[in-house]
Design a protein around this motif. Structure first.
Motif, short mmCIF file in Angstrom:
data_model
loop_
_atom_site.label_atom_id
_atom_site.label_comp_id
_atom_site.label_asym_id
_atom_site.label_seq_id
_atom_site.Cartn_x
_atom_site.Cartn_y
_atom_site.Cartn_z
N SER A 197 80.82 70.76 43.23
CA SER A 197 80.14 69.70 42.49
C SER A 197 81.06 68.53 42.16
O SER A 197 80.59 67.45 41.81
CB SER A 197 79.55 70.25 41.18
N GLN A 198 82.38 68.73 42.28
CA GLN A 198 83.33 67.67 41.97
C GLN A 198 83.82 66.92 43.20
O GLN A 198 84.77 66.15 43.13
CB GLN A 198 84.52 68.25 41.20
N GLY A 199 83.17 67.17 44.34
CA GLY A 199 83.55 66.48 45.56
C GLY A 199 84.78 67.03 46.23
O GLY A 199 85.40 66.35 47.07
N PHE A 232 72.76 68.32 41.02
CA PHE A 232 74.12 68.41 40.48
C PHE A 232 74.02 68.81 39.02
O PHE A 232 73.83 67.97 38.14
CB PHE A 232 74.85 67.07 40.65
N SER A 234 76.12 69.65 36.70
CA SER A 234 77.51 69.63 36.27
C SER A 234 77.87 68.23 35.80
O SER A 234 77.18 67.27 36.12
CB SER A 234 78.43 70.04 37.43
N GLU A 260 80.80 65.04 35.57
CA GLU A 260 81.87 64.46 36.36
C GLU A 260 83.18 64.59 35.58
O GLU A 260 83.33 64.00 34.51
CB GLU A 260 81.60 62.99 36.66
N ASN A 272 87.40 62.38 39.12
CA ASN A 272 86.67 62.84 40.30
C ASN A 272 85.49 61.94 40.66
O ASN A 272 84.75 62.25 41.59
CB ASN A 272 86.14 64.26 40.08
N GLU A 273 85.30 60.85 39.93
CA GLU A 273 84.09 60.04 40.11
C GLU A 273 83.93 59.55 41.55
O GLU A 273 82.83 59.60 42.11
CB GLU A 273 84.12 58.84 39.15
N ILE A 328 82.99 62.40 43.98
CA ILE A 328 81.61 62.84 43.78
C ILE A 328 80.64 61.82 44.38
O ILE A 328 79.66 62.19 45.04
CB ILE A 328 81.32 63.04 42.28
N LEU A 373 80.57 62.13 48.10
CA LEU A 373 79.82 63.32 48.50
C LEU A 373 78.33 63.07 48.41
O LEU A 373 77.56 63.39 49.34
CB LEU A 373 80.22 64.49 47.59
N GLN A 374 77.88 62.48 47.31
CA GLN A 374 76.45 62.21 47.14
C GLN A 374 75.95 61.21 48.17
O GLN A 374 74.83 61.34 48.67
CB GLN A 374 76.20 61.72 45.72
N THR A 391 70.75 64.34 39.38
CA THR A 391 71.91 64.62 38.53
C THR A 391 71.46 64.79 37.08
O THR A 391 70.28 64.59 36.74
CB THR A 391 72.95 63.49 38.61
#
Length: 560
Positions: free
Chosen positions: A306-308, A335, A337, A339, A343-344, A347, A350-351, A363
């Motif tokens: 979830s954090q990429g 998601f 979870s 951020e 990790n922004e 993430i 990834l999204q 999210t």
């Protein structure tokens, strides 16, 4: 009972990780006269390199130099809960300050896996203790206090000493319906407060957030609603350590007629540990190989990543490289979870990759499918009203969190509050709280199977390679120091400039190397080390002139 105090005894608190940062928790308490204290260590965690610009490094450890120096006086390591930022460094650092370890069953189960990975499971004296356990070790009378958090079996520690009691909260929030485990033991916390608390060392993560973090029961309802609405395949990304969230997802999937498949090593490890200690007993899962043959509306994938994280399951799904799971148009990824700061970007990338495949993204900003595991201001206020400490020591936060927490504690009529940093040794008693020393502190890096210093030459070279590139020059000379072959120049990481290919400009570097070598006297040419250094400096200057970079330059002079 704790031992009788002496006039020269003092009680100190020493944060070595987790103060001035969120994560990598490592704390110690010392009791006794100056120069002859006995210590307990509370939590030994890691943080992850993320976007900190450390090539090739995934894990970052707190520097335990002070504990190594005083290892013979460490009586115990006490673990509050099983999150990575509280136990993740145990396998790496325990050999540096070996001591008996105390943990509740779920934490102990996961810890054994980590110790086994490092080949030290049989060396570590691990004491698995029940919830609410109390035990005496040296001058410390330590009591586990049940709290709620985003993992099973979170505990605070009431550390009773002859100079007073410290309430060390660990990570917590107040959840009236945590789904897994007991509610916060408010009655016991209030009794400890009634008996008198010298200091509270307390979580600062959400000190800027008003209200309350919220209950897992509310997230359960949100997951039921969101999953029931989907028609295609569903993936839910959450922290594997949140057993309550896993349970809620399984129940929501079952209600929607979906089978659940666990995707990612951490999911398998955590669910295995939960079942081993009596949690998730009724949850059933199917193998990914079987799940891919089910109709799209009959499957739910519970994923890590979830954090990429680039090597996690969800990243591979987004890249289309997972061997069993594919997501595309008409499918949904939830998601569930937060951020983690830093990790922004990962993430978002990834999204975006999932969105490009046509996957619908939901999210916690869109639906009520996540709550924090840390206390907001109303919960902090409630904790201070129960504990009523004389001293507030904020921890588990960046400097701005700690300063705001100290200010908030003073507004709640706590007499003293100190915003400290890693390495500050704080005298809690006797007398007013104060920083009395600063001990070595910092970060160590896990590089493959080795631990290295954060300022090591290895890391400096990697950063320089990534920023400036690499040049290799080889020259063959005869017995009289005359060039017989070369200079041969090879380069990596040097780009074009003004439309001229890098490879086409390496001849200029070769000319610079030859010119420098020819300036040497005959006896200097035969001194290979001196000749290599002289040519290296000349080539580096030429790289700056030609490429606008100062790469790592290696020169080899060989006599043939």
């Amino acid at each position: 009972m704790t031992k009788t105090k002496n006039k020269t005894d003092e009680l100190v608190f020493l944060p070595l990780g987790g103060s001035n940062e969120i994560g990598m928790n490592l704390n110690a308490y010392g009791f006794g006269p100056e120069g002859d204290k006995k210590w307990i260590v509370v939590d030994v965690g890691v943080t992850f390199a993320g976007e900190e610009g450390i090539p090739g490094v995934d894990l970052i450890l707190p520097d335990p130099e002070f504990l190594e120096t005083n290892k013979d006086d460490i009586l115990a390591i006490v673990l509050t809960h099983a999150h990575e930022d509280h136990i993740g460094a145990m396998g790496w650092l325990w050999p540096r300050f070996p001591a008996p370890v105390y943990a509740t069953p779920f934490t102990a189960h996961l810890l054994r896996d980590k110790l086994r990975e490092r080949g030290i499971e049989r060396k570590v004296p691990l004491h698995e203790v029940p919830l609410k356990h109390r035990f005496q070790i040296g001058p410390f009378d330590i009591e586990y206090v049940t709290l709620t958090h985003s993992i099973a079996e979170p505990n605070g520690l009431a550390i009773h000493t002859p100079l007073g009691t410290v309430m060390h909260t660990g990570d917590w929030k107040i959840d009236i319906d945590p789904l897994i485990g007991e509610q916060t033991d408010s009655a016991r916390i209030r009794q400890i407060g009634d008996d008198g608390v010298l200091a509270m060392v307390c979580d600062s993560t959400n000190v800027f957030s008003e209200g309350e973090a919220g209950s897992e029961a509310g997230v359960r309802d949100g997951l039921f609603e969101a999953i029931a609405e989907q028609k295609g395949k569903v993936a839910v990304a959450c922290f594997a350590s949140n057993v309550a969230r896993i349970l809620s997802t399984v129940e929501a999937a079952t209600a929607a007629g979906r089978s659940v498949s666990l995707i990612g090593r951490s999911m398998l490890r955590i669910t295995g540990a939960a079942k081993a200690v009596g949690l998730l007993q009724d949850a059933t899962f199917i193998e990914p190989e079987m799940a891919r043959h089910l109709p799209d509306d009959k499957v739910l994938y519970l994923c890590t990543g979830s954090q990429g994280e680039p090597r996690a399951a969800l990243a591979r799904i987004a890249e289309g490289s997972h061997p069993f799971v594919t997501l595309g148009r008409g499918d949904t990824c939830l998601f569930s979870s937060r951020e983690i700061p830093g990790n922004e970007r990962a993430i978002l990338e990834l999204q975006n990759k999932l969105a490009m495949r046509g996957v619908n993204i939901i999210t916690g900003k869109d639906r009520h499918i996540h709550v924090s595991g840390h206390p907001c201001r109303d919960e902090l206020r409630a904790m201070y009203e129960m504990v009523r400490p004389q001293i507030a020591i904020p921890t588990h936060g960046e400097q701005r969190h700690l300063m705001e927490h100290a200010k908030f504690a003073l507004s709640l009529q706590v007499p003293e509050a100190l915003a400290v940093k890693n390495g500050d040794m704080i005298r809690l008693a006797p007398g007013p709280a104060a920083v009395i020393d600063e001990v070595p502190n910092g970060r160590l890096l896990v590089d493959g199977d080795a631990i290295i210093a954060s300022d090591s030459e290895t890391i400096r070279d990697r950063i320089r390679l990534s920023e400036h590139g690499y040049v290799m020059v080889s020259i063959a000379i005869d017995a009289k120091g005359r060039i017989k072959a070369g200079p041969d120049v090879r380069a990596r990481g040097l780009s074009e400039r003004n439309g001229s290919p890098a490879e086409g400009r390496l001849e200029q570097l070769a000319d610079a190397a030859e010119e420098a070598f020819n300036r040497l006297k005959p006896d200097q040419r035969m001194d290979e080390e001196a000749a290599e250094g002289f040519v290296m400096r000349a080539v580096r200057k030429a790289c700056d002139r030609i490429f606008g970079k100062r790469p790592i330059v290696d020169v080899v002079v060989m006599t043939i």
